[in-house]
Structures are given as C-alpha cells and as structure tokens.
Design an enzyme around this catalytic site. Structure first.
Site, PDB file in Angstrom:
ATOM      1  CE  LYS A  83      33.168  24.486 -27.098  1.00 14.36           C
ATOM      2  NZ  LYS A  83      32.300  23.107 -28.311  1.00 14.36           N
TER       3      LYS A  83
HETATM    4  O1  G3P Z   1      31.305  22.660 -31.430  1.00 13.97           O
HETATM    5  C1  G3P Z   1      29.959  23.665 -30.908  1.00 13.97           C
HETATM    6  C2  G3P Z   1      28.907  23.704 -32.029  1.00 13.97           C
HETATM    7  O2  G3P Z   1      29.053  24.161 -33.783  1.00 13.97           O
HETATM    8  C3  G3P Z   1      27.561  23.251 -32.300  1.00 13.97           C
HETATM    9  O3  G3P Z   1      27.253  23.493 -33.338  1.00 13.97           O
HETATM   10  O4  G3P Z   1      25.470  23.125 -35.869  1.00 13.97           O
HETATM   11  O5  G3P Z   1      25.392  21.779 -33.367  1.00 13.97           O
HETATM   12  O6  G3P Z   1      24.591  24.104 -33.209  1.00 13.97           O
HETATM   13  P1  G3P Z   1      26.026  23.445 -34.011  1.00 13.97           P
END
Ligand code: G3P
Length: 215
Positions: A83
């Site tokens: 990533k």
């Molecule tokens: O994997 C990255 C993403 O899904 C992060 O999610 O909830 O931290 O915005 P969040």
C-alpha cells in the site's frame, strides 16, 4: 464483490477465514500498532492464513525509499500487496514497482483524479476512504461511483477497494455500484450476518421442532 478484512488481528482473520467468505486482508500502520507481534512476524502470519492478497503499507516518503521498503514487504510472502499513499513520490514508486511485477494498492484516495493518476501509474488497486469523507460531510460513496465510471470509460484494470467502511450500508452501496472489493472491519462483517427477523424465525422453528412428533 470480493471481501477483504480491514484488520491486522490474527484472531479476527482466522475467524473470518473460517466463514468461507474471506478474499484478502488490508492493514495499515494504525491497525498494526494495535497488535503485539513484531511487524514482519505479523505479516508472515497473516499471509499464511489468508488465501489472497494481504495489503501492507509503506511509510517512506521518497520514491527510492518507498521502492526499497515495498521490496522488503514483498519478500515477506508471495501474497503481499504494497500500500502506498497517493502523492507524487508514491506515483513514481508505483510506476517502478508495477513494472517490476510488485502489486501496488494506492491508498488514502479522496478524489477521482487521485484514483485516475494512480491507475495511469500502474496501481493494481485504489482505495477510496468513504467513511472519512462522510465524517467531513462529503458523500463518500459518490467518490466510489465516479472512480468506477472513469475506470470503466477507459478500460482500466485497476480494482477499486472501498475502504474506511463504517457500517453494513456502505457494503450494500458498494456492491450495488459494482465495486470490485470492500475492505470491511470485523465488527461490520458480524453485523452483516444479523437480522432480527432471522433470530425470531430461528427461535420459532426451534420451539416448533420440539413439538414435532418423533420416533
Ligand atoms: O484500511 C484503511 C481504512 O479502511 C481505514 O479506515 O475507519 O480508519 O477510516 P478508518
């Protein structure tokens, strides 16, 4: 639509894998920081459990360093996808890595142009963060829709991973739009199985079964 689990937690990954619905895993530094194992050991363990891509994030900021870090990640297991956050240096690194056969997931996507450029540079996946857009009163799923149209218009093979999913409706919307992948936190995955009418129905069937005459 493929289902990835958005976690670095081995118990959650083992559990979801046992349900027969798991196509991959996405991690990030925040998720990694919640676990006790050393980074490399954790990645190797996740990769053993998951029969599909395991996304591991690079934290370097210069393209040469990103390339080196990505190559180190890719050596940990065959199913590692690296990533890389969208930025100029990340795009340069994506070009080099994709030409060398290392799959890149361009992450932290918040605009259609970011996704478009990532796809042009050779990203295998792009990750629009829908929940974080919703958090600032933007319609996160509109971004997914726009990216899907752009990729379809020009025949990009780059797959769209709907990320930063916060609730089951995000998953439904992603599937209706034809997104390639949803990466889902474990708590949301659990909620997707549940329906109160299913619980009531099962309860009633069990009670009625006890009244059925048997040999
Ligand atoms: O994997 C990255 C993403 O899904 C992060 O999610 O909830 O931290 O915005 P969040």
């Amino acid at each position: 639509m493929k289902i990835f689990l958005d976690t670095a937690n081995l118990d959650q990954i083992r559990e979801a894998a046992s349900w027969g619905i798991l196509d991959g895993v996405t991690t990030n530094p925040t998720l990694m920081s919640k676990e006790n194992l050393k980074f490399e050991d954790l990645v190797r363990e996740i990769c053993k459990i998951v029969n599909g891509p395991v996304n591991v994030e690079c934290v370097s900021t210069q393209s040469e360093d990103i390339v080196k870090e990505a190559k180190r990640h890719a050596k940990l297991a065959e199913n590692v996808v690296v990533k890389i956050p969208i930025c100029l240096e990340g795009l340069k690194a994506t070009k080099v890595l994709s030409q060398e056969g290392i799959q890149v997931n361009t992450t932290l996507i918040f605009s259609p142009n970011q996704a478009f450029l990532a796809a042009k540079a050779g990203a295998r996946y792009v990750s629009p963060f829908v929940g974080r857009l919703d958090d600032i009163s933007h319609e996160g799923m509109d971004l997914v829709d726009q990216i899907l149209v752009i990729f379809d218009n020009y025949g990009f093979e780059t797959e769209v991973i709907v990320a930063s999913i916060r609730h089951p409706l995000h998953v439904v919307e992603a599937a209706l739009m034809g997104a390639d992948i949803a990466t889902i936190p474990f708590v949301v995955l659990e909620k997707m199985i549940k329906h109160p009418l299913t619980d009531v129905g099962m309860d009633r069937f069990l009670k009625d079964w006890s009244r059925v005459k048997k040999k």
